[in-house]
Design an enzyme around this catalytic site. Structure first.
Site, short mmCIF file in Angstrom:
data_model
loop_
_atom_site.label_atom_id
_atom_site.label_comp_id
_atom_site.label_asym_id
_atom_site.label_seq_id
_atom_site.Cartn_x
_atom_site.Cartn_y
_atom_site.Cartn_z
N HIS A 44 0.37 -1.38 -0.03
CA HIS A 44 0.30 -0.04 0.17
C HIS A 44 1.20 1.10 0.05
O HIS A 44 1.94 0.74 0.10
CB HIS A 44 -0.95 -0.26 1.02
P1 TYD Z 1 -1.78 -2.32 7.91
O1 TYD Z 1 -1.16 -1.15 7.74
O2 TYD Z 1 -2.53 -2.62 6.21
O3 TYD Z 1 -0.72 -3.26 7.79
P2 TYD Z 1 0.81 -3.98 6.81
O4 TYD Z 1 1.06 -2.62 5.58
O5 TYD Z 1 1.55 -4.07 7.91
O6 TYD Z 1 0.29 -5.47 6.11
O7 TYD Z 1 -2.69 -2.72 9.05
C1 TYD Z 1 -3.04 -3.77 9.14
C2 TYD Z 1 -4.21 -3.99 9.73
O8 TYD Z 1 -4.63 -3.32 11.06
C3 TYD Z 1 -5.56 -3.69 9.22
O9 TYD Z 1 -6.73 -4.04 9.70
C4 TYD Z 1 -5.27 -1.52 9.63
C5 TYD Z 1 -5.74 -2.29 11.07
N1 TYD Z 1 -4.60 -0.85 11.86
C6 TYD Z 1 -5.07 -0.18 12.91
O10 TYD Z 1 -6.46 -0.59 13.31
N2 TYD Z 1 -4.24 0.58 12.97
C7 TYD Z 1 -3.06 1.02 13.04
O11 TYD Z 1 -2.97 2.33 13.15
C8 TYD Z 1 -2.90 0.43 11.67
C9 TYD Z 1 -1.01 0.53 11.38
C10 TYD Z 1 -3.04 -0.72 11.40
#
Ligand code: TYD
Length: 138
Positions: free
Chosen positions: A57
């Protein structure tokens, strides 16, 4: 130390390690000094299996500085201009600055703990989760 880093390109920051091998080390992040924004949120990720790649992302407004406080973490990033680059976080005092509109793919060593300092509160609407959408940005 003032933040003397580009705020338009991903880049590695090397923060001071205070201490020595006899007593151990401390590294300090201070908002607007060696981190180029006011920190509104801190999160950490852990126990990611080595065969899993996370991320996939970009963000529209969010700026981040990311550390591997344990283990090592490899970032493959792509800017909105299409430049792809790899960054290895392999020491706890090394930070990776990610400006807005940076696509990232993240691979962890088995013991890695990722610590992220973020400029904004969590907002799912700030994410660009589709690579084609990212590539079609102006
Ligand atoms: P994501 O940012 O997509 O993680 P990565 O890039 O490491 O795979 O986040 C994973 C999940 O956690 C997603 O469902 C959103 C949630 N999340 C929160 O609720 N709050 C936050 O501050 C973050 C970073 C993620």
């Amino acid at each position: 130390m003032e933040a003397a880093i580009s705020q338009t390109k991903p880049c590695l920051l090397s923060l001071p390690s205070i201490g020595d091998s006899a007593v151990g080390y401390i590294t300090v992040s201070e908002a607007s000094k060696n981190i180029p924004f006011e920190v509104k949120r801190v999160y950490w990720t852990y126990y990611t299996p080595q065969n899993v790649i996370r991320g996939f992302h970009a963000h529209k407004a969010l700026q981040q500085v990311i550390f591997a406080v344990s283990g090592s973490i490899k970032f493959t990033v792509e800017t909105s201009a299409g430049n792809r680059e790899e960054f290895l976080l392999d020491a706890p005092n090394k930070g990776l600055y990610l400006p807005p509109f940076t696509w990232r793919e993240i691979q962890f060593s088995h013991n890695a703990v990722l610590l992220c300092l973020a400029s904004e509160h969590y907002d799912e609407n700030d994410y660009i989760r589709n690579y084609d959408d990212f590539k079609s940005l102006d």
